[in-house]
Design a protein around this motif. Sequence first.
Motif, PDB file in Angstrom:
ATOM      1  N   GLY A   2       0.800  -1.160   0.013  1.00 30.36           N
ATOM      2  CA  GLY A   2       0.230   0.091  -0.007  1.00 30.36           C
ATOM      3  C   GLY A   2       0.711   1.325  -0.304  1.00 30.36           C
ATOM      4  N   LYS A   3       0.039   2.157   0.285  1.00 32.82           N
ATOM      5  CA  LYS A   3       0.881   3.813   0.276  1.00 32.82           C
ATOM      6  C   LYS A   3       1.646   3.812   1.541  1.00 32.82           C
ATOM      7  CE  LYS A   3      -3.070   6.241  -1.669  1.00 32.82           C
ATOM      8  NZ  LYS A   3      -3.974   7.320  -1.420  1.00 32.82           N
ATOM      9  N   GLN A   4       2.905   4.360   1.231  1.00 36.06           N
ATOM     10  CA  GLN A   4       3.954   4.690   2.223  1.00 36.06           C
ATOM     11  C   GLN A   4       3.536   6.068   2.628  1.00 36.06           C
ATOM     12  OE1 GLN A   4       6.352   2.505   3.511  1.00 36.06           O
ATOM     13  NE2 GLN A   4       4.990   1.046   2.298  1.00 36.06           N
ATOM     14  N   ILE A   5       4.244   6.573   3.814  1.00 31.20           N
ATOM     15  CA  ILE A   5       4.329   7.649   4.182  1.00 31.20           C
ATOM     16  C   ILE A   5       5.738   8.151   4.582  1.00 31.20           C
ATOM     17  CG2 ILE A   5       3.013   9.287   6.084  1.00 31.20           C
ATOM     18  CD1 ILE A   5       1.546   6.580   6.948  1.00 31.20           C
ATOM     19  N   TRP A   6       5.871   9.410   4.043  1.00 34.00           N
ATOM     20  CA  TRP A   6       7.411   9.907   4.247  1.00 34.00           C
ATOM     21  C   TRP A   6       7.242  11.282   4.850  1.00 34.00           C
ATOM     22  CZ3 TRP A   6      10.676   6.336   2.819  1.00 34.00           C
ATOM     23  CH2 TRP A   6      10.169   5.356   2.116  1.00 34.00           C
ATOM     24  N   PHE A   7       8.393  11.683   5.391  1.00 31.42           N
ATOM     25  CA  PHE A   7       8.750  12.941   6.355  1.00 31.42           C
ATOM     26  C   PHE A   7       9.348  13.768   5.132  1.00 31.42           C
ATOM     27  CE2 PHE A   7       9.721  15.892   9.384  1.00 31.42           C
ATOM     28  CZ  PHE A   7       8.731  15.887  10.253  1.00 31.42           C
ATOM     29  N   PHE A   8       9.226  14.744   4.471  1.00 34.14           N
ATOM     30  CA  PHE A   8       9.930  15.571   3.661  1.00 34.14           C
ATOM     31  C   PHE A   8      10.286  16.938   4.582  1.00 34.14           C
ATOM     32  CE2 PHE A   8       9.266  14.361  -0.991  1.00 34.14           C
ATOM     33  CZ  PHE A   8       9.569  13.031  -0.635  1.00 34.14           C
ATOM     34  N   VAL A   9      11.681  17.227   4.662  1.00 33.69           N
ATOM     35  CA  VAL A   9      11.991  18.652   5.174  1.00 33.69           C
ATOM     36  C   VAL A   9      12.436  19.704   4.165  1.00 33.69           C
ATOM     37  CG1 VAL A   9      13.771  19.522   6.680  1.00 33.69           C
ATOM     38  CG2 VAL A   9      12.836  16.997   7.222  1.00 33.69           C
ATOM     39  N   SER A  10      11.986  20.728   4.420  1.00 35.15           N
ATOM     40  CA  SER A  10      12.246  22.045   3.531  1.00 35.15           C
ATOM     41  C   SER A  10      12.522  23.297   4.138  1.00 35.15           C
ATOM     42  CB  SER A  10      10.911  22.217   2.513  1.00 35.15           C
ATOM     43  OG  SER A  10      11.435  23.241   1.750  1.00 35.15           O
ATOM     44  N   THR A  54      12.080  23.650   8.245  1.00 36.25           N
ATOM     45  CA  THR A  54      12.988  23.925   8.801  1.00 36.25           C
ATOM     46  C   THR A  54      13.031  25.257   9.576  1.00 36.25           C
ATOM     47  OG1 THR A  54      14.743  24.740   7.342  1.00 36.25           O
ATOM     48  CG2 THR A  54      14.693  22.181   7.567  1.00 36.25           C
ATOM     49  N   ALA A  55      14.179  25.812  10.308  1.00 40.34           N
ATOM     50  CA  ALA A  55      14.102  27.170  10.706  1.00 40.34           C
ATOM     51  C   ALA A  55      13.846  28.169   9.766  1.00 40.34           C
ATOM     52  CB  ALA A  55      15.598  27.279  11.383  1.00 40.34           C
ATOM     53  N   PRO A  56      13.059  29.092  10.085  1.00 39.43           N
ATOM     54  CA  PRO A  56      12.831  29.634  11.515  1.00 39.43           C
ATOM     55  C   PRO A  56      11.521  28.871  12.020  1.00 39.43           C
ATOM     56  CG  PRO A  56      12.046  31.463  10.233  1.00 39.43           C
ATOM     57  CD  PRO A  56      12.749  30.401   9.169  1.00 39.43           C
ATOM     58  N   LYS A  57      10.653  28.324  11.328  1.00 36.60           N
ATOM     59  CA  LYS A  57       9.363  27.672  11.460  1.00 36.60           C
ATOM     60  C   LYS A  57       9.621  26.329  12.479  1.00 36.60           C
ATOM     61  CE  LYS A  57       6.668  29.657   8.073  1.00 36.60           C
ATOM     62  NZ  LYS A  57       5.502  29.408   7.140  1.00 36.60           N
ATOM     63  N   LYS A  58      10.180  25.680  12.123  1.00 33.15           N
ATOM     64  CA  LYS A  58      10.531  24.191  12.488  1.00 33.15           C
ATOM     65  C   LYS A  58       9.113  23.727  13.043  1.00 33.15           C
ATOM     66  CE  LYS A  58      15.142  25.224  14.489  1.00 33.15           C
ATOM     67  NZ  LYS A  58      15.852  25.255  15.698  1.00 33.15           N
ATOM     68  N   SER A  59       8.466  23.380  12.012  1.00 31.48           N
ATOM     69  CA  SER A  59       6.863  22.711  12.400  1.00 31.48           C
ATOM     70  C   SER A  59       6.530  21.765  10.813  1.00 31.48           C
ATOM     71  CB  SER A  59       6.186  23.998  12.546  1.00 31.48           C
ATOM     72  OG  SER A  59       6.106  24.813  11.480  1.00 31.48           O
ATOM     73  N   GLU A  95      -0.337  24.170  12.846  1.00 31.04           N
ATOM     74  CA  GLU A  95       1.246  23.694  12.809  1.00 31.04           C
ATOM     75  C   GLU A  95       1.517  22.847  13.993  1.00 31.04           C
ATOM     76  OE1 GLU A  95       3.880  26.071  10.542  1.00 31.04           O
ATOM     77  OE2 GLU A  95       2.436  27.084   9.555  1.00 31.04           O
ATOM     78  N   ILE A  96       2.456  21.664  13.638  1.00 30.33           N
ATOM     79  CA  ILE A  96       3.104  21.119  14.877  1.00 30.33           C
ATOM     80  C   ILE A  96       4.605  21.522  14.959  1.00 30.33           C
ATOM     81  CG2 ILE A  96       3.413  18.795  16.043  1.00 30.33           C
ATOM     82  CD1 ILE A  96       1.056  18.059  13.858  1.00 30.33           C
ATOM     83  N   SER A  97       4.883  21.853  16.257  1.00 30.49           N
ATOM     84  CA  SER A  97       6.185  22.384  16.321  1.00 30.49           C
ATOM     85  C   SER A  97       7.040  21.283  16.492  1.00 30.49           C
ATOM     86  CB  SER A  97       6.351  23.352  17.434  1.00 30.49           C
ATOM     87  OG  SER A  97       6.002  22.941  18.733  1.00 30.49           O
ATOM     88  N   LEU A  98       8.400  21.547  16.461  1.00 30.76           N
ATOM     89  CA  LEU A  98       9.360  20.512  16.585  1.00 30.76           C
ATOM     90  C   LEU A  98       9.437  20.061  17.968  1.00 30.76           C
ATOM     91  CD1 LEU A  98      11.921  18.913  15.782  1.00 30.76           C
ATOM     92  CD2 LEU A  98      13.161  20.774  16.251  1.00 30.76           C
ATOM     93  N   ASP A  99       9.172  20.978  18.990  1.00 30.00           N
ATOM     94  CA  ASP A  99       9.207  20.552  20.412  1.00 30.00           C
ATOM     95  C   ASP A  99       7.915  19.965  20.694  1.00 30.00           C
ATOM     96  OD1 ASP A  99      11.416  22.293  21.108  1.00 30.00           O
ATOM     97  OD2 ASP A  99      10.073  23.985  21.561  1.00 30.00           O
ATOM     98  N   GLN A 100       6.974  20.118  20.158  1.00 29.23           N
ATOM     99  CA  GLN A 100       5.740  19.274  20.322  1.00 29.23           C
ATOM    100  C   GLN A 100       5.991  17.733  19.836  1.00 29.23           C
ATOM    101  OE1 GLN A 100       2.997  22.045  18.409  1.00 29.23           O
ATOM    102  NE2 GLN A 100       1.422  20.907  19.703  1.00 29.23           N
ATOM    103  N   LEU A 101       6.646  17.533  18.525  1.00 30.07           N
ATOM    104  CA  LEU A 101       7.214  16.405  18.134  1.00 30.07           C
ATOM    105  C   LEU A 101       7.959  15.456  19.194  1.00 30.07           C
ATOM    106  CD1 LEU A 101       7.879  17.153  14.459  1.00 30.07           C
ATOM    107  CD2 LEU A 101       5.744  16.106  15.066  1.00 30.07           C
TER     108      LEU A 101
END
Length: 136
Positions: A2-10, A54-59, A95-101
């Motif tokens: 099935g479908k995979q899920i990926w985390f892409f950072v920009s 990524t920075a500055p948002k990190k979310s 949005e979900i912050s890096l700290d929340q993650l």
Amino acid sequence: MGKQIWFFVSDPDDYGFEKLWEDKHVRWDGINGRNAQKFLRNVKKGDLIVCYHTAPKKSVFGLAEVTKGAYPDPHDDIGHFVVCDLKPRTRFKKEISLDQLKRNKILSQMKFIVMPRLSVSPVLSRELTEIKRLSK
């Protein structure tokens, strides 16, 4: 499979995911890290992408969908790198912050958290469920 899920950072200064909603479709390129390229080679049409700034948002910003799976980067004369094509799918209300993650029991073990310099990494379905829950 099935479908995979990926985390892409920009980096929003290079390409912010907000622009994906304007562009409606984009070639996802510029991923040069060895481990990220390993994961990117497994990206298929229909897979889901968790979009992270990524920075500055990190979310975490929202979800995208792969419209064309991994294929050779047309700008790579040596043939080392692959790219894929994306379209926007869901923009999160919150949005979900890096700290929340990092503080979340389910999300704190995501590959992205454990290997923070990784720009493409897999996401488990329970992690996606938790991300969606936090984004409402």
